[in-house]
Design an enzyme around this catalytic site. Sequence first.
Site, PDB file in Angstrom:
ATOM      1  N   TYR A 128       0.788  -0.914  -0.127  1.00 57.23           N
ATOM      2  CA  TYR A 128       0.104   0.251   0.260  1.00 57.23           C
ATOM      3  C   TYR A 128       0.996   0.844   0.061  1.00 57.23           C
ATOM      4  CZ  TYR A 128      -5.095  -0.893   0.161  1.00 57.23           C
ATOM      5  OH  TYR A 128      -5.966  -1.097  -0.434  1.00 57.23           O
ATOM      6  N   GLU A 152      -0.793   5.203  -0.478  1.00 60.26           N
ATOM      7  CA  GLU A 152      -1.765   6.342  -0.726  1.00 60.26           C
ATOM      8  C   GLU A 152      -0.627   7.577  -0.418  1.00 60.26           C
ATOM      9  OE1 GLU A 152      -5.171   6.009   1.583  1.00 60.26           O
ATOM     10  OE2 GLU A 152      -6.178   3.966   0.161  1.00 60.26           O
ATOM     11  N   ASP A 203      -6.431  13.550 -25.492  1.00 58.06           N
ATOM     12  CA  ASP A 203      -5.820  11.974 -24.750  1.00 58.06           C
ATOM     13  C   ASP A 203      -5.939  11.535 -25.682  1.00 58.06           C
ATOM     14  OD1 ASP A 203      -6.811   8.986 -24.418  1.00 58.06           O
ATOM     15  OD2 ASP A 203      -8.933   9.184 -23.873  1.00 58.06           O
ATOM     16  N   THR A 243      -2.900   5.737 -22.143  1.00 55.78           N
ATOM     17  CA  THR A 243      -2.960   5.010 -21.227  1.00 55.78           C
ATOM     18  C   THR A 243      -1.866   4.361 -21.286  1.00 55.78           C
ATOM     19  OG1 THR A 243      -4.167   3.623 -23.316  1.00 55.78           O
ATOM     20  CG2 THR A 243      -5.373   4.009 -21.466  1.00 55.78           C
ATOM     21  N   LYS A 280      -1.426  -0.024 -25.041  1.00 56.21           N
ATOM     22  CA  LYS A 280      -1.535   0.421 -26.413  1.00 56.21           C
ATOM     23  C   LYS A 280       0.167   0.397 -27.201  1.00 56.21           C
ATOM     24  CE  LYS A 280      -5.814   1.989 -25.891  1.00 56.21           C
ATOM     25  NZ  LYS A 280      -6.036   2.735 -24.750  1.00 56.21           N
ATOM     26  N   ARG A 330      -1.211  -2.379 -18.424  1.00 57.79           N
ATOM     27  CA  ARG A 330      -2.810  -2.106 -18.561  1.00 57.79           C
ATOM     28  C   ARG A 330      -2.493  -0.584 -17.479  1.00 57.79           C
ATOM     29  NH1 ARG A 330      -6.943  -3.520 -22.011  1.00 57.79           N
ATOM     30  NH2 ARG A 330      -5.369  -4.813 -22.445  1.00 57.79           N
TER      31      ARG A 330
HETATM   32  N1  DSN Z   1     -11.669   0.450 -25.772  1.00 64.04           N
HETATM   33  C1  DSN Z   1     -10.095   1.176 -25.690  1.00 64.04           C
HETATM   34  C2  DSN Z   1      -9.915   0.439 -27.207  1.00 64.04           C
HETATM   35  O1  DSN Z   1      -9.997   0.024 -27.306  1.00 64.04           O
HETATM   36  O2  DSN Z   1      -9.997   1.701 -28.341  1.00 64.04           O
HETATM   37  C3  DSN Z   1     -10.612   2.011 -25.684  1.00 64.04           C
HETATM   38  O3  DSN Z   1     -10.983   2.686 -24.319  1.00 64.04           O
END
Ligand code: DSN
Length: 425
Positions: free
Chosen positions: A64, A66, A210, A236, A239, A245
């Site tokens: 933990y 925080e 984003d 994110t 990707k 993730r």
């Molecule tokens: N699920 C993601 C995507 O496939 O683009 C977006 O959150």
Amino acid sequence: MNQHERTAYFNFLETAVRQTDPEIATALNNERHRENEGLELIASENFVSPAVLAAMGSVMTNKYAEGYPAKRYYGGCEFVDVAEELARTRAKQLFGADHVNVQPHSGAQANMSVYLATCQPGDTILGLDLSHGGHLTHGHPLNYSGKTFKVVPYLVRPDTETIDYDALRELTRTHRPRLIVCGASAYPRTIDFELIAKIAHESGAMVMADIAHIAGMVAVGMHPSPVPHCEFVTTTTHKTLRGPRGGMVMCKQEFAEALDKAVFPGVQGGPLMHVIAAKAVAFAEALSPAYRDYIAKVLENARMLCGELQFLGWRMVSGGTDTHLMLINLGSDGISGKKGEDRLGKAGITVNKNTVPFDTRKPYIGSGIRIGTPAVTTRGMGLNEMKVIASFIDRVLKSEDEAVWARVKAEVEEMTKAFPLYGQA
Ligand code: DSN
């Protein structure tokens, strides 16, 4: 790690799980088979390195923490502090950002943190409509963003299927939003972040970009960066960035304190320190020359795959791609995106159905198929494989015959054997 070592490593992990939980061990093994033997063309997916995977599956899951490095609400944080500091420093270096928060558990929570740092319930925000390439968290009525704020969607132009910047300027002047949200999850073209920031600032709005999909290209300078122009940039990490993730937010220094308070305690409690350690590993990988070469190949592969599909007669949204992804528009009287996704799945090719601009079908059915090259490029596939993949897609989508799909599946399995991933399952 060579292939033999990889196989030994993954078998060891699965054996450890099997001793306690054979059902999950079997599911893990089946997933490894699926990833090894199929063609992963979901534009938002990728395959992490064994180093990223090992950091995620590490002892830091026990802790933990925080708070933030050197300002925690728990003792014993000296080593997780090292991980978070490294992740922050490397992310700043990668993107040239003033300030970074690496704690968001996901892209949705990264975006939620920015809304919390900038807006009050009832404020007006502008976001690209979901069926025009936007994202649920950019103001969809079923998402917290759409329920909390007054959302004005902006669209792509019907003729070019690219963002209508003139209409965006008009909407901004009319509605005087607090925040313009830009970035997309199904938009194949370069986004002019500098222009969007100019439009926003003319009307006193802030901008959140984003870049979840295009973060890898932005990191290596192969897509223009929003970082110099926009107050907030979210992403994110799993990707094109090819990390674990999770999510991350970058901002101008003046918003650093507000952002950190919005992430914790505003939106989240304890950070996932094992994931933050894995983010640090992924950022180190992304700072290497090999990653730059990887992103260049992702783009080359996308251009080749898109061009081949067009050559075979498929209509691509916006007429092509500048990025890692593309969208086939199957047409309102053709097979639906859902049918296309199911059929390709039977041939060992994983894609996702998607709406296309001005779609008449509902999102669960859709008239499009979204395709991306990050994952197959990680496996080492190149231009020759892209030509073959285009012919696989073409044969499957054009045929009603299950035997054709099965034949393609066998060819996919043969092809993937030459590009081993996580060892022999
Ligand atoms: N699920 C993601 C995507 O496939 O683009 C977006 O959150």
